[in-house]
Design a protein around this motif. Structure first.
Motif, short mmCIF file in Angstrom:
data_model
loop_
_atom_site.label_atom_id
_atom_site.label_comp_id
_atom_site.label_asym_id
_atom_site.label_seq_id
_atom_site.Cartn_x
_atom_site.Cartn_y
_atom_site.Cartn_z
N SER A 1 0.81 -1.21 0.00
CA SER A 1 0.00 0.00 0.00
C SER A 1 0.85 1.26 0.00
CB SER A 1 -0.93 0.01 1.22
OG SER A 1 -0.15 0.12 2.41
N GLY A 2 2.16 1.09 0.10
CA GLY A 2 3.05 2.23 0.12
C GLY A 2 3.22 2.83 1.50
N GLY A 3 2.76 2.11 2.53
CA GLY A 3 2.91 2.59 3.90
C GLY A 3 4.38 2.75 4.26
N ASP A 4 4.67 3.78 5.02
CA ASP A 4 6.05 4.07 5.41
C ASP A 4 6.39 3.34 6.69
OD1 ASP A 4 8.50 5.09 6.11
OD2 ASP A 4 7.88 7.18 6.06
N ARG A 5 7.20 2.30 6.57
CA ARG A 5 7.60 1.53 7.75
C ARG A 5 8.97 1.93 8.26
NH1 ARG A 5 7.12 -4.49 6.42
NH2 ARG A 5 7.68 -4.59 8.61
N LEU A 6 9.70 2.77 7.52
CA LEU A 6 11.04 3.18 7.94
C LEU A 6 11.04 4.45 8.78
CD1 LEU A 6 13.14 2.52 4.72
CD2 LEU A 6 13.23 1.26 6.86
N GLY A 7 10.01 5.25 8.64
CA GLY A 7 9.97 6.51 9.37
C GLY A 7 11.18 7.36 9.02
N LEU A 8 11.80 7.94 10.04
CA LEU A 8 12.95 8.81 9.82
C LEU A 8 14.15 8.06 9.26
CD1 LEU A 8 12.72 11.07 12.99
CD2 LEU A 8 11.96 11.58 10.67
N ALA A 9 14.21 6.75 9.48
CA ALA A 9 15.32 5.94 8.95
C ALA A 9 15.27 5.87 7.43
CB ALA A 9 15.31 4.54 9.55
N GLY A 10 14.14 6.23 6.83
CA GLY A 10 14.03 6.25 5.37
C GLY A 10 15.05 7.18 4.74
N ASP A 11 15.28 8.32 5.38
CA ASP A 11 16.30 9.25 4.86
C ASP A 11 17.69 8.63 4.93
OD1 ASP A 11 14.37 11.16 4.34
OD2 ASP A 11 14.71 12.24 6.22
N ASP A 12 17.95 7.90 6.01
CA ASP A 12 19.25 7.24 6.16
C ASP A 12 19.43 6.15 5.10
OD1 ASP A 12 19.85 8.86 8.34
OD2 ASP A 12 19.11 7.37 9.78
N PHE A 13 18.35 5.40 4.84
CA PHE A 13 18.43 4.38 3.81
C PHE A 13 18.67 5.02 2.44
CE2 PHE A 13 16.45 2.01 0.35
CZ PHE A 13 17.30 0.92 0.34
N GLU B 1 2.96 -13.23 -3.35
CA GLU B 1 1.83 -12.32 -3.46
C GLU B 1 2.23 -10.90 -3.06
OE1 GLU B 1 -1.77 -13.64 -1.62
OE2 GLU B 1 -1.63 -15.63 -2.52
N GLU B 2 3.01 -10.79 -2.01
CA GLU B 2 3.50 -9.48 -1.56
C GLU B 2 4.35 -8.84 -2.65
OE1 GLU B 2 4.19 -6.39 1.33
OE2 GLU B 2 2.77 -8.05 1.32
N LEU B 3 5.23 -9.63 -3.23
CA LEU B 3 6.11 -9.12 -4.29
C LEU B 3 5.32 -8.68 -5.51
CD1 LEU B 3 8.94 -11.74 -3.91
CD2 LEU B 3 9.08 -9.31 -3.32
N GLN B 4 4.31 -9.44 -5.88
CA GLN B 4 3.47 -9.06 -7.02
C GLN B 4 2.74 -7.76 -6.74
OE1 GLN B 4 1.39 -12.82 -7.30
NE2 GLN B 4 2.58 -13.43 -9.10
N ALA B 5 2.25 -7.60 -5.52
CA ALA B 5 1.57 -6.35 -5.15
C ALA B 5 2.54 -5.17 -5.18
CB ALA B 5 0.93 -6.49 -3.77
N LEU B 6 3.77 -5.40 -4.75
CA LEU B 6 4.78 -4.35 -4.78
C LEU B 6 5.14 -3.97 -6.21
CD1 LEU B 6 7.05 -5.65 -1.91
CD2 LEU B 6 5.80 -3.49 -1.93
N LEU B 7 5.26 -4.96 -7.09
CA LEU B 7 5.52 -4.67 -8.49
C LEU B 7 4.41 -3.82 -9.10
CD1 LEU B 7 6.88 -8.14 -9.68
CD2 LEU B 7 8.16 -5.99 -9.58
N ALA B 8 3.17 -4.20 -8.80
CA ALA B 8 2.04 -3.44 -9.32
C ALA B 8 2.05 -2.00 -8.78
CB ALA B 8 0.74 -4.14 -8.96
N ALA B 9 2.33 -1.84 -7.49
CA ALA B 9 2.36 -0.51 -6.89
C ALA B 9 3.49 0.34 -7.49
CB ALA B 9 2.54 -0.62 -5.38
N ALA B 10 4.65 -0.28 -7.71
CA ALA B 10 5.78 0.44 -8.29
C ALA B 10 5.50 0.84 -9.72
CB ALA B 10 7.04 -0.42 -8.21
N ARG B 11 4.81 0.00 -10.43
CA ARG B 11 4.50 0.29 -11.83
C ARG B 11 3.53 1.47 -11.96
NH1 ARG B 11 5.60 -2.60 -16.85
NH2 ARG B 11 4.05 -1.77 -18.26
N LYS B 12 2.64 1.59 -10.99
CA LYS B 12 1.69 2.72 -10.99
C LYS B 12 2.41 4.04 -10.78
CE LYS B 12 -2.40 0.31 -9.32
NZ LYS B 12 -3.33 0.19 -8.21
N GLY B 13 3.57 3.97 -10.13
CA GLY B 13 4.37 5.16 -9.89
C GLY B 13 3.82 5.94 -8.80
#
Length: 65
Positions: A6-18, A53-65
């Motif tokens: 769903s594009g939920g942010d699980r990294l929080g502030l660590a996202g910037d570090d990643f 299934e998770e990977l397929q959903a991620l591919l679809a979400a990434a493709r939508k941009g």
């Protein structure tokens, strides 16, 4: 649908570090080397997620941009 797909942010502030680490990993690489790094990283992350299934959903979400 999980937070991943769903594009939920699980990294929080660590996202910037990643993001900074990701950019540093690409530093000094040619376009082709960078593309190979991305391909290897995607496969490593796919194996870490380990759910088709998770990977397929991620591919679809990434493709939508």
């Amino acid at each position: 649908m999980s937070d991943h797909a769903s594009g939920g942010d699980r990294l929080g502030l660590a996202g910037d570090d990643f993001y900074a680490a990701l950019m540093a990993a690409h530093d000094g690489l040619t376009y082709d080397e960078s593309a190979r790094l991305n391909a290897r990283l995607v496969l490593l992350m796919a194996n870490a997620i380990g759910d088709l299934e998770e990977l397929q959903a991620l591919l679809a979400a990434a493709r939508k941009g």
